[in-house]
Design a protein around this motif. Structure first.
Motif, mmCIF file in Angstrom:
data_model
loop_
_atom_site.group_PDB
_atom_site.id
_atom_site.type_symbol
_atom_site.label_atom_id
_atom_site.label_comp_id
_atom_site.label_asym_id
_atom_site.label_seq_id
_atom_site.Cartn_x
_atom_site.Cartn_y
_atom_site.Cartn_z
ATOM 1 N N THR A 1 -13.608 50.938 -68.296
ATOM 2 C CA THR A 1 -14.693 50.231 -68.972
ATOM 3 C C THR A 1 -15.376 51.269 -69.852
ATOM 4 O O THR A 1 -14.844 52.366 -70.052
ATOM 5 C CB THR A 1 -15.684 49.627 -67.952
ATOM 6 N N CYS A 2 -16.556 50.956 -70.351
ATOM 7 C CA CYS A 2 -17.299 51.925 -71.163
ATOM 8 C C CYS A 2 -18.789 51.700 -70.945
ATOM 9 O O CYS A 2 -19.192 50.713 -70.327
ATOM 10 C CB CYS A 2 -16.928 51.787 -72.638
ATOM 11 N N GLU A 3 -19.602 52.597 -71.447
ATOM 12 C CA GLU A 3 -21.051 52.427 -71.372
ATOM 13 C C GLU A 3 -21.524 51.457 -72.449
ATOM 14 O O GLU A 3 -22.276 50.542 -72.174
ATOM 15 C CB GLU A 3 -21.770 53.774 -71.535
ATOM 16 N N SER A 4 -21.071 51.691 -73.687
ATOM 17 C CA SER A 4 -21.524 50.872 -74.815
ATOM 18 C C SER A 4 -20.499 50.898 -75.928
ATOM 19 O O SER A 4 -19.651 51.790 -75.995
ATOM 20 C CB SER A 4 -22.847 51.410 -75.372
ATOM 21 N N PHE B 1 -18.491 56.612 -73.634
ATOM 22 C CA PHE B 1 -18.079 56.746 -72.235
ATOM 23 C C PHE B 1 -18.998 57.730 -71.524
ATOM 24 O O PHE B 1 -19.691 58.515 -72.156
ATOM 25 C CB PHE B 1 -16.648 57.295 -72.146
ATOM 26 N N SER B 2 -18.924 57.703 -70.203
ATOM 27 C CA SER B 2 -19.628 58.706 -69.399
ATOM 28 C C SER B 2 -18.747 59.065 -68.207
ATOM 29 O O SER B 2 -17.633 58.556 -68.067
ATOM 30 C CB SER B 2 -20.976 58.158 -68.916
ATOM 31 N N SER B 3 -19.283 59.902 -67.340
ATOM 32 C CA SER B 3 -18.538 60.303 -66.144
ATOM 33 C C SER B 3 -18.263 59.120 -65.221
ATOM 34 O O SER B 3 -17.387 59.198 -64.369
ATOM 35 C CB SER B 3 -19.318 61.377 -65.384
ATOM 36 N N LYS B 4 -18.966 58.017 -65.381
ATOM 37 C CA LYS B 4 -18.716 56.825 -64.559
ATOM 38 C C LYS B 4 -17.346 56.215 -64.873
ATOM 39 O O LYS B 4 -16.755 55.570 -64.022
ATOM 40 C CB LYS B 4 -19.801 55.765 -64.783
ATOM 41 N N ARG C 1 -30.628 55.066 -74.805
ATOM 42 C CA ARG C 1 -31.760 54.402 -74.148
ATOM 43 C C ARG C 1 -31.258 53.415 -73.090
ATOM 44 O O ARG C 1 -31.827 53.300 -72.003
ATOM 45 C CB ARG C 1 -32.632 53.680 -75.176
ATOM 46 N N HIS C 2 -30.170 52.721 -73.406
ATOM 47 C CA HIS C 2 -29.580 51.770 -72.456
ATOM 48 C C HIS C 2 -29.094 52.488 -71.191
ATOM 49 O O HIS C 2 -29.320 52.014 -70.072
ATOM 50 C CB HIS C 2 -28.417 51.021 -73.126
ATOM 51 N N ILE C 3 -28.451 53.645 -71.360
ATOM 52 C CA ILE C 3 -27.992 54.429 -70.209
ATOM 53 C C ILE C 3 -29.185 54.868 -69.360
ATOM 54 O O ILE C 3 -29.146 54.783 -68.128
ATOM 55 C CB ILE C 3 -27.166 55.653 -70.680
ATOM 56 N N LYS C 4 -30.261 55.277 -70.024
ATOM 57 C CA LYS C 4 -31.459 55.719 -69.298
ATOM 58 C C LYS C 4 -32.053 54.582 -68.465
ATOM 59 O O LYS C 4 -32.441 54.774 -67.317
ATOM 60 C CB LYS C 4 -32.493 56.245 -70.299
ATOM 61 N N ARG C 5 -32.108 53.377 -69.023
ATOM 62 C CA ARG C 5 -32.625 52.216 -68.280
ATOM 63 C C ARG C 5 -31.667 51.793 -67.163
ATOM 64 O O ARG C 5 -32.085 51.456 -66.062
ATOM 65 C CB ARG C 5 -32.830 51.029 -69.227
ATOM 66 N N LYS D 1 -32.653 57.153 -62.519
ATOM 67 C CA LYS D 1 -32.714 58.614 -62.439
ATOM 68 C C LYS D 1 -31.363 59.251 -62.136
ATOM 69 O O LYS D 1 -31.185 60.449 -62.263
ATOM 70 C CB LYS D 1 -33.731 59.032 -61.385
ATOM 71 N N ASP D 2 -30.388 58.470 -61.728
ATOM 72 C CA ASP D 2 -29.052 58.982 -61.410
ATOM 73 C C ASP D 2 -28.177 58.936 -62.671
ATOM 74 O O ASP D 2 -27.202 58.199 -62.751
ATOM 75 C CB ASP D 2 -28.434 58.132 -60.292
ATOM 76 N N TYR D 3 -28.570 59.734 -63.671
ATOM 77 C CA TYR D 3 -27.894 59.687 -64.966
ATOM 78 C C TYR D 3 -26.465 60.218 -64.882
ATOM 79 O O TYR D 3 -26.217 61.223 -64.218
ATOM 80 C CB TYR D 3 -28.658 60.511 -66.015
#
Length: 199
Positions: free
Chosen positions: A105-108, A118-121, A153-157, A161-163
């Motif tokens: 999947t992806c973040e956005s 993408f992120s580490s997720k 900003r979407h990732i932060k919301r 806190k578990d970025y």
């Protein structure tokens, strides 16, 4: 140009009349973010597969496997929620040594540049050049955001806190014909986007 001509489209317009209708002080019309993303993503060489249901996602995924003859091969996948797609098609995703593609999947989805964030997720700590050359990405239309600032900003919301770490974007989905400084350091991926309508 008269209002009558605008409504009914009669008569020819000259470039002077068109320019008179547009003021330098008015903002230019902007495409909706979903259209902007689609246009920029395709311009970057991505393959876009629109899906209106989960059954359609499964069918399009199968079509990608058939097109590339990716049956009975190893796949890189770090997300348990996607394992059913791999299990249904008898693909190996545990202890892989030479995966043919990554399913993630992806973040956005970043509309203004047609890239995928993408992120580490999704990709753990792998850099884009460490991932397979072929990617199949599952995303939804609600993940399309206008620019990277909105995405961050979407990732932060989303994560409070578990970025996640390793936030990276992949923008180029085919090898550039003419290498220039804009492509320096970027890795081109053969990418299929399975985009599910969820709005």
């Amino acid at each position: 140009m008269s209002l009558f001509k605008k409504i009914f489209g009669t008569g020819e317009t000259t470039s002077g009349e068109e320019n008179a209708d547009k003021s330098a002080f008015l903002p230019t019309e902007q495409l909706p973010v979903d259209e902007m993303f689609t246009m920029n993503f395709r311009k970057n060489g991505g393959k876009f597969l629109y899906c209106d249901s989960i059954a359609d996602v499964n069918e399009q995924f199968l079509n990608v496997l058939v097109e590339n003859d990716w049956f009975e091969c190893e796949v890189l996948c770090f997300e348990p929620r996607l394992y059913h797609l791999l299990d249904d098609n008898k693909l190996t995703y545990q202890n892989t040594s030479s995966p043919r593609f990554i399913l993630a999947t992806c973040e956005s989805l970043v509309a203004d540049e047609g890239s995928i964030l993408f992120s580490s997720k999704q990709i753990k700590q792998n850099k884009p050049n460490e991932l397979p050359d072929n990617m199949v990405i599952f995303a939804t239309t609600s993940q399309i955001l206008e620019n990277k600032s909105e995405c961050l900003r979407h990732i932060k919301r989303k994560y409070d806190k578990d970025y996640p770490t390793n936030i990276t974007a992949i923008k180029y989905f085919e090898k550039a014909k003419d290498e220039d400084f804009l492509h320096y350091g970027s890795v081109a991926k053969n990418l299929y986007l399975l985009l599910l309508e969820d709005l």
